[in-house]
Scaffold this active site. Structure first.
Site, PDB file in Angstrom:
ATOM      1  N   GLU A  59      43.143  36.923  40.390  1.00  0.00           N
ATOM      2  CA  GLU A  59      42.661  36.104  41.350  1.00  0.00           C
ATOM      3  C   GLU A  59      41.754  34.917  40.321  1.00  0.00           C
ATOM      4  OE1 GLU A  59      39.309  36.020  44.457  1.00  0.00           O
ATOM      5  OE2 GLU A  59      41.199  36.672  45.327  1.00  0.00           O
ATOM      6  N   GLU A 113      38.487  44.222  45.510  1.00  0.00           N
ATOM      7  CA  GLU A 113      37.013  44.530  45.294  1.00  0.00           C
ATOM      8  C   GLU A 113      36.443  45.296  46.215  1.00  0.00           C
ATOM      9  OE1 GLU A 113      35.300  40.408  45.296  1.00  0.00           O
ATOM     10  OE2 GLU A 113      36.607  39.512  43.823  1.00  0.00           O
TER      11      GLU A 113
END
Length: 555
Positions: free
Chosen positions: A487, A391
């Site tokens: 994830e 991210e």
């Protein structure tokens, strides 16, 4: 004394805006963990036959990043001078700034004419107790005699010397062995320094000009080197092939609580035109394929788990039938401890290079150190995927083009690795045309973080359908490149987010539905619930994503 790094260039979920705005919490949680243990304890995994150079690195430093200089119309401050350490090898150059002001550090070039090995200290936070750190980890398939260099320290009074020595060790049978580790005992949580071996290949290394504003006195600024170029434009620095068994001693206050990041040992040039790796990722349908793992204590204080604790965790994961473990960075001896346990129990690894601050290239000291650690470890048979960043674009640490360049850089650095590369971003980031156009060409799979809990219109029973829908989206983003979920999870405690309600029974329902729908192509988040994470987010759920019990993992 304060220390900081000055780099040459500083640079959601797809279910809706609301989901994207809250999804960033996990990367912040990893930022917290790394803040607790900013210094990495990278393993010494050098291969045999290296040239031995004795060198001492020292200091008294903590990490403190100075603010970026502000643009002003006033006359610039008068230049001030700094003292620096003479450059011999391309480790980050320490520049001592005794006063505040604007400092300009000129460009420096070092040329190595042959492979060079030096001793560089790294540090890690440890809780109370006795800990075994560092050493050379090797995997053998039969009885083998190993001769390798290793890093150690020699202490006389307050004088500490880091040196490289050579040892011969007989591995009596097949297995994973850690040779010449360091054992330390501490009576309170502290940061300890462990020396490690770093190697440099021949080439020209350049440290670009750095301009930074220093706001505190007695600040040490580290200026890292860029990758080497194949041509030499300066007088070569002669590096002897052998040196007498002596070392330079320096006075260091005890205990040492700082680290000097290991500079990347890079090749003179590389090409990104590697053939596409073959094979597929994932596991059997209807079964959990992977789980995310951080080798940190689960308490509020955090700290690194011991090698035996990591071994126990990985053994439990393997016993539950999970075949892959995702790690986020190289701190806390991740490569040595997690890698060694995975080798022993037959698991594969998804490695990570974590970017937690602006500076999305190899001149970022944190990135440099992780690349160097992975290169030194080089247990490529254990690795099925490398994720460069988690991210990082979502949090504004990287521009898409910068991230693409870093992925390409890593492909050149990890020359012995023939597996797949990706980066982990939320689905909405992948859907942005500027991101996909920059990154699709350098990845082998589209890695997405997708949490059904942060879509307020999804309840626990729908979690699997939601995550499968996200996977279907990323499957179509990059032409002929499959997607994968890196994830996904559901908390067992916290506050409701619309229809998404946390709880033990809800977590079990959500995780089982995810496994049924797409568990063969998903990494579940995470093995344990961790009290060091932020407990004051909107959902108050950050600390409770551990799903070991749902998966039948006995810890």
């Amino acid at each position: 004394m304060k220390a900081t790094f000055a780099a040459a260039a500083v640079a959601a979920l797809a279910g809706g805006a609301a989901a994207g705005s809250v999804h960033h919490r996990h990367a912040h949680a990893h930022d917290q963990a790394r803040a607790l243990k900013r210094d990495y304890a990278t393993a010494d995994n050098s291969t045999c036959g290296c040239t031995t150079i004795y060198s001492t690195y020292y200091g008294e430093a903590t990490l403190s990043f100075p603010p970026v200089p502000k643009t002003t119309s006033a006359a610039p401050p008068a230049p001030v001078t700094a003292t620096s350490t003479a450059v011999v090898v391309p480790t980050p150059i320490p520049q001592t700034c005794s006063t505040t002001g604007v400092y300009t550090f000129p460009a420096t070039t070092v040329t190595l004419t042959e492979s060079t090995t030096v001793c560089v200290p790294s540090s890690t936070s440890v809780p109370v107790g006795t800990h075994t750190l560092g050493g050379v980890t090797t995997v053998v398939t039969t009885e083998t005699t190993v001769t390798c260099p290793y890093a150690t320290v020699s202490t006389t009074g307050s004088v500490t010397t880091s040196v490289i020595e050579t040892t011969t060790y007989v591995c009596p049978s097949a297995g994973t062995y850690t040779i010449a580790p360091h054992t330390v005992t501490v009576s309170q949580p502290t940061t300890v320094t462990v020396p490690s071996v770093t190697s440099y290949t021949p080439g020209t290394y350049t440290q670009p000009e750095v301009v930074t504003t220093v706001t505190e006195t007695n600040t040490v600024v580290y200026c890292p080197f860029d990758i080497p170029t194949p041509s030499a434009s300066t007088t070569p620095v002669a590096v002897p092939s052998s040196v007498p068994a002596v070392s330079v001693a320096v006075s260091i206050p005890v205990p040492v609580v700082s680290s000097v990041p290991a500079a990347s040992s890079v090749v003179p040039s590389y090409s990104s035109a590697k053939p596409s790796p073959s094979g597929t990722l994932g596991g059997p349908a209807g079964k959990p394929w992977g789980i995310s793992y951080t080798p940190y204590e689960t308490s509020e204080a955090g700290g690194c788990k011991s090698q035996s604790q990591v071994e126990k965790d990985i053994a439990a994961i393997a016993a539950a039938g999970i075949t892959s473990v995702r790690v986020y960075s190289t701190d806390c001896d991740t490569l040595v401890n997690v890698g060694g346990a995975c080798a022993k129990h037959g698991l594969k690894m998804i490695l990570g290079i974590f970017i937690d601050s602006p500076g999305c290239d190899a001149s970022n000291p944190s990135v440099t150190e992780q690349i160097s650690a992975i290169k030194s470890w080089a247990q490529w048979d254990l690795v099925e995927l490398i994720s460069v960043g988690n991210e990082a674009v979502f949090h504004g640490y990287c521009q898409p083009s910068e991230l693409a360049s870093l992925i390409t850089k890593c492909k050149g650095e990890f020359s012995g690795y023939t597996g797949k590369y990706t980066t982990a971003e939320t689905v909405n980031i992948w859907q942005q045309s500027d991101f996909s156009s920059a990154v699709c060409g350098v990845v082998d799979v589209v890695g997405a973080n997708a949490h059904a809990f942060f879509n307020t219109q999804t309840d626990a029973s729908q979690a699997g359908q939601f995550v499968k829908g996200q996977l279907d989206i990323v499957d179509k983003i990059c032409q002929n490149i499959p997607g994968i979920i890196l994830e996904t999870g559901w908390p067992s405690q916290g506050e409701a987010m619309g229809l998404a309600v946390p709880g033990v029974s809800q977590q079990e329902q959500a995780i089982k539905s995810i496994v049924e729908e797409c568990g063969d192509r998903a990494v579940l988040f995470s093995l344990t619930s961790d009290q060091w994470k932020d407990g004051n987010t909107a959902c108050k759920c950050e600390r409770y994503f551990g799903c070991a019990s749902v998966l039948g993992i006995s810890l």
